[in-house]
Design a protein around this motif. Structure first.
Motif, short mmCIF file in Angstrom:
data_model
loop_
_atom_site.label_atom_id
_atom_site.label_comp_id
_atom_site.label_asym_id
_atom_site.label_seq_id
_atom_site.Cartn_x
_atom_site.Cartn_y
_atom_site.Cartn_z
N GLY A 1 -23.33 -67.97 -21.10
CA GLY A 1 -22.55 -67.96 -19.87
C GLY A 1 -21.21 -67.28 -20.05
O GLY A 1 -20.71 -66.62 -19.14
N MET A 2 -20.62 -67.44 -21.23
CA MET A 2 -19.34 -66.80 -21.51
C MET A 2 -19.47 -65.29 -21.36
O MET A 2 -18.63 -64.65 -20.74
CB MET A 2 -18.88 -67.14 -22.93
CG MET A 2 -17.62 -66.41 -23.35
SD MET A 2 -17.23 -66.64 -25.09
CE MET A 2 -18.37 -65.50 -25.86
N PHE A 3 -20.55 -64.73 -21.90
CA PHE A 3 -20.70 -63.27 -21.85
C PHE A 3 -21.03 -62.75 -20.46
O PHE A 3 -20.77 -61.59 -20.18
CB PHE A 3 -21.73 -62.79 -22.87
CG PHE A 3 -21.17 -62.77 -24.26
CD1 PHE A 3 -20.17 -61.88 -24.60
CD2 PHE A 3 -21.60 -63.67 -25.20
CE1 PHE A 3 -19.62 -61.87 -25.87
CE2 PHE A 3 -21.07 -63.68 -26.47
CZ PHE A 3 -20.07 -62.77 -26.81
N SER A 4 -21.52 -63.61 -19.59
CA SER A 4 -21.75 -63.14 -18.22
C SER A 4 -20.42 -63.01 -17.47
O SER A 4 -20.35 -62.31 -16.47
CB SER A 4 -22.70 -64.08 -17.48
OG SER A 4 -22.10 -65.34 -17.29
N SER A 5 -19.37 -63.64 -17.99
CA SER A 5 -18.05 -63.58 -17.35
C SER A 5 -17.02 -62.78 -18.13
O SER A 5 -15.95 -62.49 -17.61
CB SER A 5 -17.50 -64.99 -17.18
OG SER A 5 -18.37 -65.78 -16.41
N LEU A 6 -17.30 -62.44 -19.39
CA LEU A 6 -16.32 -61.76 -20.23
C LEU A 6 -16.52 -60.25 -20.15
O LEU A 6 -17.60 -59.74 -20.41
CB LEU A 6 -16.46 -62.24 -21.68
CG LEU A 6 -15.35 -61.86 -22.64
CD1 LEU A 6 -14.05 -62.57 -22.25
CD2 LEU A 6 -15.74 -62.23 -24.07
N ASP A 7 -15.46 -59.56 -19.79
CA ASP A 7 -15.52 -58.10 -19.67
C ASP A 7 -15.67 -57.45 -21.05
O ASP A 7 -15.07 -57.92 -22.02
CB ASP A 7 -14.25 -57.56 -19.01
CG ASP A 7 -14.07 -58.07 -17.59
OD1 ASP A 7 -15.10 -58.25 -16.90
OD2 ASP A 7 -12.91 -58.28 -17.18
N PRO A 8 -16.42 -56.35 -21.12
CA PRO A 8 -16.61 -55.65 -22.40
C PRO A 8 -15.30 -55.20 -23.07
O PRO A 8 -15.26 -55.04 -24.28
CB PRO A 8 -17.47 -54.44 -22.03
CG PRO A 8 -18.22 -54.88 -20.82
CD PRO A 8 -17.26 -55.78 -20.07
N GLU A 9 -14.24 -55.05 -22.29
CA GLU A 9 -12.95 -54.65 -22.88
C GLU A 9 -12.45 -55.66 -23.91
O GLU A 9 -11.63 -55.33 -24.76
CB GLU A 9 -11.89 -54.44 -21.80
CG GLU A 9 -11.46 -55.74 -21.14
CD GLU A 9 -10.50 -55.56 -19.98
OE1 GLU A 9 -9.30 -55.78 -20.18
OE2 GLU A 9 -10.98 -55.19 -18.89
N TYR A 10 -12.94 -56.89 -23.85
CA TYR A 10 -12.52 -57.93 -24.78
C TYR A 10 -13.37 -58.00 -26.04
O TYR A 10 -13.01 -58.72 -26.98
CB TYR A 10 -12.56 -59.31 -24.10
CG TYR A 10 -11.59 -59.46 -22.97
CD1 TYR A 10 -10.24 -59.65 -23.22
CD2 TYR A 10 -12.02 -59.44 -21.65
CE1 TYR A 10 -9.33 -59.81 -22.18
CE2 TYR A 10 -11.12 -59.60 -20.60
CZ TYR A 10 -9.78 -59.78 -20.88
OH TYR A 10 -8.89 -59.93 -19.86
#
Length: 131
Positions: free
Chosen positions: A77-86
């Motif tokens: 779920g974290m990766f569905s909300s975390l932008d690739p820039e991070y």
């Protein structure tokens, strides 16, 4: 500090940086109390400078990121909300966490590392090690 900046932060700016990190820490604690761990992680990673030289600043920043990392329960779920820039910044902190030798920290970092590598590829690992 802006991304891509070539200059290292000098020790005479350390107090100002520590003050900003303390403010960030309070914001993260507030987000965690609101059950928003991904927002807390984003906040922790924003403005995180890998160019810091001052050990107090590095340690203070790691503590803030660590607090947010350990609050993540749903890695997918974290990766569905975390932008690739991070992704690259996160990978650097995962290796910092693994270097602590602390079992719970290492376990969490390995869980996140596996999913991050699936999403971002091996280039993310190489970029974090090359910096």
């Amino acid at each position: 500090m802006m991304a891509g900046a070539e200059k290292f932060v000098e020790a005479d700016n350390a107090e100002a940086i520590i003050t900003r990190i303390e403010h960030k820490s309070r914001k993260i604690e507030s987000l965690l109390k609101q059950n928003k761990p991904v927002e807390a992680l984003k906040t922790a990673l924003e403005g995180s400078s890998h160019m810091l030289r001052d050990e107090r600043c590095k340690s203070a920043n790691w503590i803030v990121v660590h607090r947010a990392l350990m609050a993540i329960k749903d890695v997918e779920g974290m990766f569905s909300s975390l932008d690739p820039e991070y992704y690259d910044i996160l990978m650097k902190y995962l290796y910092r966490g693994l270097s602590t030798g602390d079992r719970p920290t290492c376990d969490q970092c390995l869980r996140i590392h596996e999913k991050l590598t699936e999403r971002a590829g091996l280039g993310c690992i190489l970029r974090s090690l090359a910096d």
